[in-house]
Design a protein around this motif. Structure first.
Motif, PDB file in Angstrom:
ATOM      1  N   UNK A  16       0.759  -1.141  -0.164  1.00 48.56           N
ATOM      2  CA  UNK A  16       0.034   0.127   0.083  1.00 48.56           C
ATOM      3  C   UNK A  16       0.787   1.208   0.102  1.00 48.56           C
ATOM      4  N   UNK A  17       1.870   1.336   0.679  1.00 49.63           N
ATOM      5  CA  UNK A  17       2.901   2.358   0.710  1.00 49.63           C
ATOM      6  C   UNK A  17       3.518   2.771  -0.501  1.00 49.63           C
ATOM      7  N   UNK A  18       4.064   1.623  -1.187  1.00 47.61           N
ATOM      8  CA  UNK A  18       4.335   1.655  -2.650  1.00 47.61           C
ATOM      9  C   UNK A  18       3.712   2.111  -3.482  1.00 47.61           C
ATOM     10  N   UNK A  19       2.369   1.736  -3.400  1.00 47.01           N
ATOM     11  CA  UNK A  19       1.322   2.037  -4.600  1.00 47.01           C
ATOM     12  C   UNK A  19       1.048   3.550  -4.178  1.00 47.01           C
ATOM     13  N   UNK A  20       0.912   4.219  -3.120  1.00 41.02           N
ATOM     14  CA  UNK A  20       0.774   5.473  -2.629  1.00 41.02           C
ATOM     15  C   UNK A  20       1.923   6.226  -2.997  1.00 41.02           C
ATOM     16  N   UNK A  21       3.051   5.524  -2.997  1.00 40.32           N
ATOM     17  CA  UNK A  21       4.290   6.448  -3.535  1.00 40.32           C
ATOM     18  C   UNK A  21       4.105   6.832  -5.168  1.00 40.32           C
ATOM     19  N   UNK A  22       3.912   5.645  -5.797  1.00 41.88           N
ATOM     20  CA  UNK A  22       4.083   5.821  -7.192  1.00 41.88           C
ATOM     21  C   UNK A  22       2.556   6.728  -7.767  1.00 41.88           C
ATOM     22  N   UNK A  23       1.695   6.821  -7.007  1.00 43.90           N
ATOM     23  CA  UNK A  23       0.565   7.386  -7.156  1.00 43.90           C
ATOM     24  C   UNK A  23       0.676   8.943  -6.813  1.00 43.90           C
ATOM     25  N   UNK A  24       1.529   9.410  -5.888  1.00 47.18           N
ATOM     26  CA  UNK A  24       1.907  10.683  -5.536  1.00 47.18           C
ATOM     27  C   UNK A  24       2.827  11.087  -6.656  1.00 47.18           C
ATOM     28  N   UNK A  25       3.746  10.355  -7.201  1.00 50.05           N
ATOM     29  CA  UNK A  25       4.829  10.678  -8.120  1.00 50.05           C
ATOM     30  C   UNK A  25       4.086  11.006  -9.528  1.00 50.05           C
ATOM     31  N   UNK A  26       3.078  10.207  -9.693  1.00 50.23           N
ATOM     32  CA  UNK A  26       2.129  10.280 -10.909  1.00 50.23           C
ATOM     33  C   UNK A  26       1.509  11.618 -10.995  1.00 50.23           C
ATOM     34  N   UNK A  27       0.938  11.898  -9.998  1.00 55.69           N
ATOM     35  CA  UNK A  27       0.094  13.064  -9.530  1.00 55.69           C
ATOM     36  C   UNK A  27       0.929  14.503  -9.746  1.00 55.69           C
ATOM     37  N   UNK A  28       2.219  14.299  -9.274  1.00 55.48           N
ATOM     38  CA  UNK A  28       3.249  15.381  -9.105  1.00 55.48           C
ATOM     39  C   UNK A  28       3.528  15.652 -10.646  1.00 55.48           C
ATOM     40  N   UNK A  29       3.943  14.804 -11.471  1.00 55.17           N
ATOM     41  CA  UNK A  29       4.183  14.808 -12.775  1.00 55.17           C
ATOM     42  C   UNK A  29       3.158  15.296 -13.643  1.00 55.17           C
ATOM     43  N   UNK A  30       2.086  14.799 -13.516  1.00 52.08           N
ATOM     44  CA  UNK A  30       0.815  15.489 -14.206  1.00 52.08           C
ATOM     45  C   UNK A  30       0.562  16.828 -14.048  1.00 52.08           C
ATOM     46  N   UNK A  31       0.781  17.111 -12.583  1.00 45.65           N
ATOM     47  CA  UNK A  31       0.328  18.579 -12.375  1.00 45.65           C
ATOM     48  C   UNK A  31       1.681  19.383 -12.654  1.00 45.65           C
ATOM     49  N   UNK A  32       2.608  18.938 -12.841  1.00 50.99           N
ATOM     50  CA  UNK A  32       4.010  19.595 -13.330  1.00 50.99           C
ATOM     51  C   UNK A  32       3.645  19.893 -14.934  1.00 50.99           C
TER      52      UNK A  32
END
Length: 98
Positions: free
Chosen positions: A24-40
């Motif tokens: 769950x922690x790994x999936x959350x980190x990947x989701x956060x990274x993906x969201x940050x890239x999309x927002x950038x």
């Protein structure tokens, strides 16, 4: 009392993390990274807007530039939201004082 029991008593030994929790922690980190890239990518599109268009959404060009200067893995939209909120609050304070 044995040493192992004493360590547990003092909470020196960290509790074991289950495989499900790690996943769950790994999936959350990947989701956060993906969201940050999309927002950038979205913030990069703001650089194409005119100063008037940026002013309509409560930003100035320097806000966008500063937001893009933060770390690559950080979310620039959080900084833009803070900048817009600060500008709005100062603008309404000036209007009230008139």
């Amino acid at each position: 009392m044995r040493t192992a029991e004493r360590k547990m008593e003092l909470q020196i030994i960290a509790p074991a993390i289950s495989l499900e929790t790690r996943w769950t922690m790994a999936v959350n980190r990947v989701a956060k990274l993906t969201r940050s890239i999309m927002n950038r990518l979205a913030v990069n599109k703001l650089t194409e807007m005119t100063d008037q268009q940026l002013a309509d959404i409560g930003l100035v060009r320097s806000d966008v530039t500063k937001a893009l200067e933060i770390g690559l893995l950080d979310d620039p939209t959080l900084q833009l939201a803070r900048a817009a909120k600060m500008r709005a609050s100062s603008r309404f304070t000036r209007i009230r004082s008139r």
